[in-house]
Design a protein around this motif. Structure first.
Motif, PDB file in Angstrom:
ATOM      1  N   ALA A  46       0.814  -1.218   0.000  1.00 35.34           N
ATOM      2  CA  ALA A  46       0.000   0.000   0.000  1.00 35.34           C
ATOM      3  C   ALA A  46       0.845   1.264   0.000  1.00 35.34           C
ATOM      4  O   ALA A  46       0.606   2.158  -0.810  1.00 35.34           O
ATOM      5  CB  ALA A  46      -0.978  -0.019   1.166  1.00 35.34           C
ATOM      6  N   PRO A  47       1.856   1.406   0.885  1.00 34.31           N
ATOM      7  CA  PRO A  47       2.637   2.631   0.855  1.00 34.31           C
ATOM      8  C   PRO A  47       3.385   2.822  -0.466  1.00 34.31           C
ATOM      9  O   PRO A  47       3.593   3.941  -0.899  1.00 34.31           O
ATOM     10  CB  PRO A  47       3.628   2.477   2.008  1.00 34.31           C
ATOM     11  CG  PRO A  47       3.048   1.435   2.892  1.00 34.31           C
ATOM     12  CD  PRO A  47       2.237   0.548   1.998  1.00 34.31           C
ATOM     13  N   LYS A  48       3.744   1.731  -1.112  1.00 34.63           N
ATOM     14  CA  LYS A  48       4.484   1.818  -2.367  1.00 34.63           C
ATOM     15  C   LYS A  48       3.612   2.350  -3.502  1.00 34.63           C
ATOM     16  O   LYS A  48       4.123   2.901  -4.465  1.00 34.63           O
ATOM     17  CB  LYS A  48       5.038   0.443  -2.753  1.00 34.63           C
ATOM     18  CG  LYS A  48       6.043  -0.099  -1.771  1.00 34.63           C
ATOM     19  CD  LYS A  48       6.466  -1.492  -2.182  1.00 34.63           C
ATOM     20  CE  LYS A  48       7.379  -2.108  -1.157  1.00 34.63           C
ATOM     21  NZ  LYS A  48       7.723  -3.482  -1.483  1.00 34.63           N
ATOM     22  N   SER A  49       2.312   2.177  -3.402  1.00 34.52           N
ATOM     23  CA  SER A  49       1.426   2.604  -4.485  1.00 34.52           C
ATOM     24  C   SER A  49       0.552   3.794  -4.107  1.00 34.52           C
ATOM     25  O   SER A  49      -0.291   4.204  -4.885  1.00 34.52           O
ATOM     26  CB  SER A  49       0.555   1.429  -4.928  1.00 34.52           C
ATOM     27  OG  SER A  49      -0.178   0.924  -3.822  1.00 34.52           O
ATOM     28  N   THR A  50       0.778   4.376  -2.936  1.00 34.63           N
ATOM     29  CA  THR A  50      -0.064   5.469  -2.457  1.00 34.63           C
ATOM     30  C   THR A  50       0.028   6.700  -3.356  1.00 34.63           C
ATOM     31  O   THR A  50      -0.985   7.335  -3.639  1.00 34.63           O
ATOM     32  CB  THR A  50       0.315   5.839  -1.004  1.00 34.63           C
ATOM     33  OG1 THR A  50       0.167   4.679  -0.208  1.00 34.63           O
ATOM     34  CG2 THR A  50      -0.564   6.935  -0.465  1.00 34.63           C
ATOM     35  N   ARG A  51       1.218   7.039  -3.804  1.00 34.92           N
ATOM     36  CA  ARG A  51       1.371   8.220  -4.677  1.00 34.92           C
ATOM     37  C   ARG A  51       0.602   8.037  -5.977  1.00 34.92           C
ATOM     38  O   ARG A  51      -0.075   8.952  -6.439  1.00 34.92           O
ATOM     39  CB  ARG A  51       2.845   8.484  -4.972  1.00 34.92           C
ATOM     40  CG  ARG A  51       3.569   9.098  -3.789  1.00 34.92           C
ATOM     41  CD  ARG A  51       5.004   9.442  -4.074  1.00 34.92           C
ATOM     42  NE  ARG A  51       5.141  10.136  -5.340  1.00 34.92           N
ATOM     43  CZ  ARG A  51       6.227  10.110  -6.101  1.00 34.92           C
ATOM     44  NH1 ARG A  51       7.282   9.427  -5.730  1.00 34.92           N
ATOM     45  NH2 ARG A  51       6.283  10.759  -7.220  1.00 34.92           N
ATOM     46  N   ALA A  52       0.692   6.863  -6.577  1.00 40.08           N
ATOM     47  CA  ALA A  52      -0.034   6.602  -7.824  1.00 40.08           C
ATOM     48  C   ALA A  52      -1.533   6.719  -7.587  1.00 40.08           C
ATOM     49  O   ALA A  52      -2.255   7.305  -8.408  1.00 40.08           O
ATOM     50  CB  ALA A  52       0.326   5.227  -8.373  1.00 40.08           C
ATOM     51  N   LEU A  53      -2.007   6.191  -6.473  1.00 40.76           N
ATOM     52  CA  LEU A  53      -3.430   6.282  -6.145  1.00 40.76           C
ATOM     53  C   LEU A  53      -3.850   7.730  -5.924  1.00 40.76           C
ATOM     54  O   LEU A  53      -4.899   8.168  -6.423  1.00 40.76           O
ATOM     55  CB  LEU A  53      -3.746   5.443  -4.906  1.00 40.76           C
ATOM     56  CG  LEU A  53      -5.198   5.463  -4.445  1.00 40.76           C
ATOM     57  CD1 LEU A  53      -6.125   4.909  -5.524  1.00 40.76           C
ATOM     58  CD2 LEU A  53      -5.356   4.680  -3.149  1.00 40.76           C
ATOM     59  N   ALA A  54      -3.043   8.489  -5.208  1.00 40.59           N
ATOM     60  CA  ALA A  54      -3.367   9.901  -4.950  1.00 40.59           C
ATOM     61  C   ALA A  54      -3.433  10.695  -6.253  1.00 40.59           C
ATOM     62  O   ALA A  54      -4.381  11.466  -6.478  1.00 40.59           O
ATOM     63  CB  ALA A  54      -2.340  10.510  -4.005  1.00 40.59           C
ATOM     64  N   PHE A  55      -2.455  10.517  -7.121  1.00 45.65           N
ATOM     65  CA  PHE A  55      -2.476  11.213  -8.413  1.00 45.65           C
ATOM     66  C   PHE A  55      -3.672  10.759  -9.254  1.00 45.65           C
ATOM     67  O   PHE A  55      -4.309  11.564  -9.930  1.00 45.65           O
ATOM     68  CB  PHE A  55      -1.177  10.970  -9.191  1.00 45.65           C
ATOM     69  CG  PHE A  55      -0.001  11.769  -8.708  1.00 45.65           C
ATOM     70  CD1 PHE A  55      -0.089  13.142  -8.503  1.00 45.65           C
ATOM     71  CD2 PHE A  55       1.220  11.157  -8.480  1.00 45.65           C
ATOM     72  CE1 PHE A  55       1.007  13.882  -8.069  1.00 45.65           C
ATOM     73  CE2 PHE A  55       2.323  11.880  -8.051  1.00 45.65           C
ATOM     74  CZ  PHE A  55       2.223  13.243  -7.844  1.00 45.65           C
ATOM     75  N   GLY A  56      -3.960   9.472  -9.233  1.00 42.33           N
ATOM     76  CA  GLY A  56      -5.087   8.953 -10.006  1.00 42.33           C
ATOM     77  C   GLY A  56      -6.422   9.503  -9.533  1.00 42.33           C
ATOM     78  O   GLY A  56      -7.266   9.897 -10.344  1.00 42.33           O
ATOM     79  N   LEU A  57      -6.607   9.562  -8.220  1.00 40.90           N
ATOM     80  CA  LEU A  57      -7.856  10.118  -7.690  1.00 40.90           C
ATOM     81  C   LEU A  57      -7.967  11.620  -7.984  1.00 40.90           C
ATOM     82  O   LEU A  57      -9.052  12.112  -8.283  1.00 40.90           O
ATOM     83  CB  LEU A  57      -7.957   9.843  -6.190  1.00 40.90           C
ATOM     84  CG  LEU A  57      -8.173   8.382  -5.803  1.00 40.90           C
ATOM     85  CD1 LEU A  57      -8.144   8.219  -4.286  1.00 40.90           C
ATOM     86  CD2 LEU A  57      -9.470   7.844  -6.390  1.00 40.90           C
ATOM     87  N   ALA A  58      -6.849  12.330  -7.906  1.00 42.29           N
ATOM     88  CA  ALA A  58      -6.858  13.757  -8.243  1.00 42.29           C
ATOM     89  C   ALA A  58      -7.209  13.952  -9.720  1.00 42.29           C
ATOM     90  O   ALA A  58      -7.974  14.861 -10.077  1.00 42.29           O
ATOM     91  CB  ALA A  58      -5.505  14.383  -7.923  1.00 42.29           C
ATOM     92  N   ALA A  59      -6.682  13.087 -10.581  1.00 49.19           N
ATOM     93  CA  ALA A  59      -7.010  13.169 -12.009  1.00 49.19           C
ATOM     94  C   ALA A  59      -8.490  12.900 -12.248  1.00 49.19           C
ATOM     95  O   ALA A  59      -9.147  13.611 -13.022  1.00 49.19           O
ATOM     96  CB  ALA A  59      -6.161  12.170 -12.803  1.00 49.19           C
ATOM     97  N   LEU A  60      -9.019  11.891 -11.571  1.00 55.95           N
ATOM     98  CA  LEU A  60     -10.442  11.591 -11.687  1.00 55.95           C
ATOM     99  C   LEU A  60     -11.284  12.776 -11.221  1.00 55.95           C
ATOM    100  O   LEU A  60     -12.271  13.142 -11.858  1.00 55.95           O
ATOM    101  CB  LEU A  60     -10.771  10.340 -10.869  1.00 55.95           C
ATOM    102  CG  LEU A  60     -12.170   9.776 -11.006  1.00 55.95           C
ATOM    103  CD1 LEU A  60     -12.458   9.376 -12.445  1.00 55.95           C
ATOM    104  CD2 LEU A  60     -12.335   8.570 -10.088  1.00 55.95           C
ATOM    105  N   PHE A  61     -10.875  13.394 -10.133  1.00 59.70           N
ATOM    106  CA  PHE A  61     -11.559  14.576  -9.620  1.00 59.70           C
ATOM    107  C   PHE A  61     -11.541  15.712 -10.648  1.00 59.70           C
ATOM    108  O   PHE A  61     -12.540  16.405 -10.836  1.00 59.70           O
ATOM    109  CB  PHE A  61     -10.896  15.019  -8.308  1.00 59.70           C
ATOM    110  CG  PHE A  61     -11.505  16.237  -7.701  1.00 59.70           C
ATOM    111  CD1 PHE A  61     -12.715  16.168  -7.025  1.00 59.70           C
ATOM    112  CD2 PHE A  61     -10.868  17.469  -7.800  1.00 59.70           C
ATOM    113  CE1 PHE A  61     -13.281  17.305  -6.462  1.00 59.70           C
ATOM    114  CE2 PHE A  61     -11.426  18.602  -7.242  1.00 59.70           C
ATOM    115  CZ  PHE A  61     -12.641  18.517  -6.576  1.00 59.70           C
TER     116      PHE A  61
END
Length: 176
Positions: free
Chosen positions: A12-27
């Motif tokens: 989870a910590p290794k992929s948190t940045r990708a998830l954060a950027f992805g959710l921001a893009a979706l937003f």
């Protein structure tokens, strides 16, 4: 605690940045698709279009091949890229049995990213080219800024994702 849970907690910590950027893009895709992307003033016509209304207008004026390109590049691809990225993140979180397939999905998402700014360049080109005509004008609107932000955030999400995580096995598979 199970081995699968332990693996999920470690990845989870290794992929948190990708998830954060992805959710921001979706937003950002919400205003990108809801707000006008450009306004055009032609003799006898003033238009302000969103991505979708611009696509519909292109179809109505007989420019369906361009409309298809705009629809695919501006509406389908961003949502498919984000869906694919979320799928990859889910695969890392739960552990995948198909790392080769998932790596191919990652490469496809990364390759598509090269064409992501097509719409932004098109609006910039139109704004510059039409201004030279003198009889018409095209002005970018807030929607294109939101779209550009979504594209950049999607690219950051893709680059923040480490495809090597797809090849990691849960602890139970390593010890077996």
């Amino acid at each position: 605690m199970s081995a699968r849970t332990n693996h999920a907690d470690q990845s989870a910590p290794k992929s948190t940045r990708a998830l954060a950027f992805g959710l921001a893009a979706l937003f950002m895709l919400v205003p990108a698709n809801m707000l006008p992307v450009l306004s055009s003033k032609l003799p006898g016509e003033v238009r302000t279009d969103t991505i979708y209304s611009g696509t519909v207008h292109l179809v109505q004026t007989g420019l369906w091949p361009i409309a298809l390109i705009v629809f695919v590049a501006s509406i389908m691809v961003p949502f498919l890229k984000l869906g694919g990225l979320l799928w990859l993140l889910w695969a890392v979180r739960r552990g995948t049995r198909h790392p080769v397939r998932m790596t191919k999905v990652f490469r496809l998402i990364d390759e598509i990213g090269r064409w992501s700014m097509l719409d932004v360049f098109l609006v910039a080109f139109l704004a510059g080219a039409v201004e030279f005509g003198g009889l018409a004008s095209v002005e970018p609107r807030l929607g294109i800024l939101a779209f550009a932000a979504a594209v950049v955030l999607t690219m950051l999400a893709t680059h923040a994702f480490n495809p090597r995580l797809l090849w990691e096995r849960p602890d139970s598979a390593r010890s077996a």
